[in-house]
Design a protein around this motif. Structure first.
Motif, PDB file in Angstrom:
ATOM      1  N   ALA A 107      96.280 -12.699 -19.681  1.00 19.89           N
ATOM      2  CA  ALA A 107      96.896 -13.121 -21.027  1.00 19.89           C
ATOM      3  C   ALA A 107      97.900 -14.138 -20.838  1.00 19.89           C
ATOM      4  CB  ALA A 107      97.337 -11.969 -21.685  1.00 19.89           C
ATOM      5  N   LYS A 108      97.949 -14.913 -21.967  1.00 23.43           N
ATOM      6  CA  LYS A 108      98.933 -15.923 -22.223  1.00 23.43           C
ATOM      7  C   LYS A 108      99.993 -15.567 -23.023  1.00 23.43           C
ATOM      8  CE  LYS A 108     100.031 -20.680 -23.128  1.00 23.43           C
ATOM      9  NZ  LYS A 108      99.454 -22.248 -23.354  1.00 23.43           N
ATOM     10  N   LEU A 109     101.300 -15.178 -22.629  1.00 28.85           N
ATOM     11  CA  LEU A 109     102.199 -14.553 -23.823  1.00 28.85           C
ATOM     12  C   LEU A 109     103.133 -15.662 -24.500  1.00 28.85           C
ATOM     13  CD1 LEU A 109     103.572 -11.884 -21.310  1.00 28.85           C
ATOM     14  CD2 LEU A 109     101.578 -11.785 -22.842  1.00 28.85           C
ATOM     15  N   GLU A 110     103.431 -14.876 -25.793  1.00 30.36           N
ATOM     16  CA  GLU A 110     104.300 -15.640 -26.547  1.00 30.36           C
ATOM     17  C   GLU A 110     105.706 -15.663 -26.154  1.00 30.36           C
ATOM     18  OE1 GLU A 110     103.366 -17.699 -29.605  1.00 30.36           O
ATOM     19  OE2 GLU A 110     101.410 -17.256 -28.952  1.00 30.36           O
ATOM     20  N   ASP A 111     106.676 -16.571 -26.002  1.00 34.03           N
ATOM     21  CA  ASP A 111     107.827 -16.654 -25.838  1.00 34.03           C
ATOM     22  C   ASP A 111     108.890 -15.950 -27.026  1.00 34.03           C
ATOM     23  OD1 ASP A 111     110.477 -16.436 -24.667  1.00 34.03           O
ATOM     24  OD2 ASP A 111     110.471 -18.453 -24.018  1.00 34.03           O
ATOM     25  N   ASN A 112     108.914 -14.521 -27.174  1.00 34.22           N
ATOM     26  CA  ASN A 112     109.730 -14.167 -28.194  1.00 34.22           C
ATOM     27  C   ASN A 112     110.302 -12.848 -27.750  1.00 34.22           C
ATOM     28  OD1 ASN A 112     107.820 -11.975 -28.286  1.00 34.22           O
ATOM     29  ND2 ASN A 112     106.497 -13.572 -29.758  1.00 34.22           N
ATOM     30  N   ASP A 113     111.234 -12.216 -28.499  1.00 38.26           N
ATOM     31  CA  ASP A 113     112.026 -11.123 -28.064  1.00 38.26           C
ATOM     32  C   ASP A 113     110.855  -9.762 -27.699  1.00 38.26           C
ATOM     33  OD1 ASP A 113     114.178 -12.445 -28.344  1.00 38.26           O
ATOM     34  OD2 ASP A 113     114.752 -11.816 -30.462  1.00 38.26           O
ATOM     35  N   THR A 114     109.901  -9.774 -28.663  1.00 30.60           N
ATOM     36  CA  THR A 114     108.860  -8.558 -28.362  1.00 30.60           C
ATOM     37  C   THR A 114     108.423  -8.597 -26.840  1.00 30.60           C
ATOM     38  OG1 THR A 114     108.449  -8.889 -30.725  1.00 30.60           O
ATOM     39  CG2 THR A 114     106.991  -7.451 -29.132  1.00 30.60           C
ATOM     40  N   THR A 115     108.017  -9.809 -26.620  1.00 32.54           N
ATOM     41  CA  THR A 115     107.288 -10.026 -25.321  1.00 32.54           C
ATOM     42  C   THR A 115     108.426  -9.688 -24.258  1.00 32.54           C
ATOM     43  OG1 THR A 115     105.958 -11.908 -26.220  1.00 32.54           O
ATOM     44  CG2 THR A 115     106.259 -11.728 -23.940  1.00 32.54           C
ATOM     45  N   ARG A 116     109.712 -10.106 -24.435  1.00 36.45           N
ATOM     46  CA  ARG A 116     110.625 -10.269 -23.459  1.00 36.45           C
ATOM     47  C   ARG A 116     110.905  -8.640 -23.221  1.00 36.45           C
ATOM     48  NH1 ARG A 116     113.906 -14.349 -21.684  1.00 36.45           N
ATOM     49  NH2 ARG A 116     113.202 -16.487 -22.621  1.00 36.45           N
ATOM     50  N   LEU A 173     108.896  -6.096 -23.632  1.00 38.48           N
ATOM     51  CA  LEU A 173     107.589  -5.567 -22.963  1.00 38.48           C
ATOM     52  C   LEU A 173     107.561  -5.896 -21.810  1.00 38.48           C
ATOM     53  CD1 LEU A 173     104.910  -4.271 -23.530  1.00 38.48           C
ATOM     54  CD2 LEU A 173     103.601  -6.417 -23.913  1.00 38.48           C
ATOM     55  N   ILE A 174     107.913  -7.145 -21.307  1.00 41.14           N
ATOM     56  CA  ILE A 174     108.005  -7.444 -19.901  1.00 41.14           C
ATOM     57  C   ILE A 174     108.840  -6.662 -19.017  1.00 41.14           C
ATOM     58  CG2 ILE A 174     108.694  -9.291 -18.165  1.00 41.14           C
ATOM     59  CD1 ILE A 174     107.516 -11.353 -20.063  1.00 41.14           C
ATOM     60  N   LYS A 175     110.020  -6.125 -19.686  1.00 36.38           N
ATOM     61  CA  LYS A 175     110.919  -5.308 -19.066  1.00 36.38           C
ATOM     62  C   LYS A 175     110.440  -3.709 -18.626  1.00 36.38           C
ATOM     63  CE  LYS A 175     115.018  -7.476 -20.770  1.00 36.38           C
ATOM     64  NZ  LYS A 175     116.258  -7.390 -21.687  1.00 36.38           N
ATOM     65  N   LYS A 176     109.322  -3.676 -19.370  1.00 36.83           N
ATOM     66  CA  LYS A 176     108.965  -2.132 -19.295  1.00 36.83           C
ATOM     67  C   LYS A 176     107.528  -2.392 -18.060  1.00 36.83           C
ATOM     68  CE  LYS A 176     109.228  -0.533 -23.986  1.00 36.83           C
ATOM     69  NZ  LYS A 176     109.820   0.858 -23.627  1.00 36.83           N
ATOM     70  N   GLU A 199     120.018 -20.446 -25.315  1.00 33.99           N
ATOM     71  CA  GLU A 199     119.675 -20.615 -24.058  1.00 33.99           C
ATOM     72  C   GLU A 199     119.239 -18.869 -23.733  1.00 33.99           C
ATOM     73  OE1 GLU A 199     123.002 -21.559 -21.718  1.00 33.99           O
ATOM     74  OE2 GLU A 199     122.982 -23.648 -22.537  1.00 33.99           O
ATOM     75  N   LYS A 200     117.802 -19.054 -23.085  1.00 31.21           N
ATOM     76  CA  LYS A 200     117.304 -17.957 -22.846  1.00 31.21           C
ATOM     77  C   LYS A 200     116.870 -18.066 -21.332  1.00 31.21           C
ATOM     78  CE  LYS A 200     115.747 -16.329 -27.157  1.00 31.21           C
ATOM     79  NZ  LYS A 200     114.618 -15.622 -28.187  1.00 31.21           N
ATOM     80  N   GLU A 201     116.800 -17.024 -20.674  1.00 30.35           N
ATOM     81  CA  GLU A 201     116.522 -16.899 -19.267  1.00 30.35           C
ATOM     82  C   GLU A 201     114.823 -17.216 -19.413  1.00 30.35           C
ATOM     83  OE1 GLU A 201     116.229 -13.903 -15.479  1.00 30.35           O
ATOM     84  OE2 GLU A 201     117.387 -13.365 -17.140  1.00 30.35           O
ATOM     85  N   PRO A 202     114.539 -17.992 -18.454  1.00 28.42           N
ATOM     86  CA  PRO A 202     113.060 -18.406 -18.247  1.00 28.42           C
ATOM     87  C   PRO A 202     112.443 -17.226 -18.058  1.00 28.42           C
ATOM     88  CG  PRO A 202     114.209 -20.160 -17.411  1.00 28.42           C
ATOM     89  CD  PRO A 202     115.109 -18.827 -17.493  1.00 28.42           C
ATOM     90  N   ILE A 203     111.027 -17.013 -18.461  1.00 34.10           N
ATOM     91  CA  ILE A 203     110.207 -15.619 -17.935  1.00 34.10           C
ATOM     92  C   ILE A 203     108.798 -16.240 -17.867  1.00 34.10           C
ATOM     93  CG2 ILE A 203     111.507 -14.030 -19.446  1.00 34.10           C
ATOM     94  CD1 ILE A 203     109.315 -14.355 -21.572  1.00 34.10           C
ATOM     95  N   ASN A 204     108.125 -15.446 -16.954  1.00 31.84           N
ATOM     96  CA  ASN A 204     106.854 -15.665 -16.620  1.00 31.84           C
ATOM     97  C   ASN A 204     105.851 -15.183 -17.647  1.00 31.84           C
ATOM     98  OD1 ASN A 204     104.267 -15.842 -15.695  1.00 31.84           O
ATOM     99  ND2 ASN A 204     104.570 -14.523 -13.841  1.00 31.84           N
ATOM    100  N   LEU A 205     105.098 -16.129 -18.437  1.00 31.96           N
ATOM    101  CA  LEU A 205     104.594 -15.978 -19.639  1.00 31.96           C
ATOM    102  C   LEU A 205     102.839 -15.589 -19.120  1.00 31.96           C
ATOM    103  CD1 LEU A 205     105.928 -18.455 -21.940  1.00 31.96           C
ATOM    104  CD2 LEU A 205     106.531 -16.170 -21.955  1.00 31.96           C
ATOM    105  N   SER A 206     102.770 -14.976 -18.130  1.00 33.56           N
ATOM    106  CA  SER A 206     101.328 -14.589 -17.737  1.00 33.56           C
ATOM    107  C   SER A 206     101.407 -13.176 -17.577  1.00 33.56           C
ATOM    108  CB  SER A 206     100.590 -15.607 -16.590  1.00 33.56           C
ATOM    109  OG  SER A 206     100.638 -16.843 -16.898  1.00 33.56           O
ATOM    110  N   LEU A 207     100.374 -12.566 -18.083  1.00 29.96           N
ATOM    111  CA  LEU A 207     100.074 -10.969 -17.971  1.00 29.96           C
ATOM    112  C   LEU A 207      98.807 -10.718 -17.435  1.00 29.96           C
ATOM    113  CD1 LEU A 207     101.770  -8.343 -18.659  1.00 29.96           C
ATOM    114  CD2 LEU A 207     100.534  -8.466 -20.789  1.00 29.96           C
ATOM    115  N   ASN A 208      98.939  -9.707 -16.371  1.00 31.54           N
ATOM    116  CA  ASN A 208      97.850  -9.117 -15.881  1.00 31.54           C
ATOM    117  C   ASN A 208      97.355  -7.911 -16.614  1.00 31.54           C
ATOM    118  OD1 ASN A 208      97.367 -11.168 -13.949  1.00 31.54           O
ATOM    119  ND2 ASN A 208      98.372  -9.960 -12.257  1.00 31.54           N
ATOM    120  N   ILE A 209      96.096  -7.891 -17.008  1.00 34.00           N
ATOM    121  CA  ILE A 209      95.488  -6.780 -17.975  1.00 34.00           C
ATOM    122  C   ILE A 209      94.281  -6.173 -17.215  1.00 34.00           C
ATOM    123  CG2 ILE A 209      94.810  -5.752 -20.052  1.00 34.00           C
ATOM    124  CD1 ILE A 209      96.418  -7.891 -21.680  1.00 34.00           C
TER     125      ILE A 209
END
Length: 203
Positions: free
Chosen positions: A100-109, A111-114, A81-91
């Motif tokens: 950008a359409k993001l992958e749902d993985n630990d790397t993306t999560r 990065l989003i925190k930053k 179980e993982k908390e749902p995240i917004n998988l869209s990124l403005n660049i």
């Protein structure tokens, strides 16, 4: 002779007195000894009864057996179980905003925190811009064989890369996402280092 008889008489009287004393005390001693034995016997009975009651309680207590397989399944489900995240990124690059359409993985999560970020990205090989973080991000690099224009990757565990051209590669990357509508991406990124803004998309 008289002195010897007198001494013998005194000794006899003394021994007789001791004997009388012993005989007089014996009933009391026997009574006390008997009471001590009775008390010990009673204590043993009480202890034996307490032990029986204790064993009876243990035997009659229902055993709770855990279904280990179900318990393991619950642990696995919780881990998945993982908390749902917004998988869209403005660049934002040179006044142009790409999504950008993001992958749902630990790397993306991680990065989003930053976010939000404004990074000065360096040019490399005429096909990519990169930025090296001071700290590592979670990574799971794999052989991807081909880079597509608009791919966003993590090289090793700390280098963020935006590719603005397509080509074959032998290097391993962790995929973060893809800029799908990437028209003029190469032109906007240019051939030198450039500031790129990253923010969470509302979509």
């Amino acid at each position: 002779m008289f002195k010897e008889n007198k001494f013998t008489t005194i000794l006899f009287i003394l021994l007789f007195t001791i004997l009388i004393g012993v005989l007089a005390y014996t009933p009391f001693y026997l009574k006390e000894y008997k009471e001590t034995l009775n008390k010990q016997h009673q204590d043993e009975k009480v202890k034996e009864q307490e032990e029986k009651e204790k064993n009876s309680i243990i035997e009659n207590t229902p055993k709770v057996e855990e279904d280990t397989s179900k318990k393991e399944d619950k642990i696995e489900e919780k881990a998945e179980e993982k908390e749902p995240i917004n998988l869209s990124l403005n660049i934002e690059v040179n006044g142009k905003t790409y999504i950008a359409k993001l992958e749902d993985n630990d790397t993306t999560r991680a990065l989003i925190k930053k976010l939000p970020l404004e990074l000065t990205m360096n040019e490399l090989n005429g096909n990519e811009k990169y930025y090296r973080f001071d700290t590592s991000l979670p990574s799971n690099p794999i052989n991807i064989n081909k880079i597509n224009k608009g791919d966003i990757m993590l090289y090793e565990d700390n280098t963020l890369v935006i590719f603005y051209d397509s080509f074959d590669t032998i290097y391993k990357y962790t995929k973060i996402g893809t800029i799908e509508e990437n028209g003029m991406l190469k032109t906007n990124l240019g051939k030198k280092e450039i500031k790129v803004k990253f923010s969470q998309s509302k979509k």
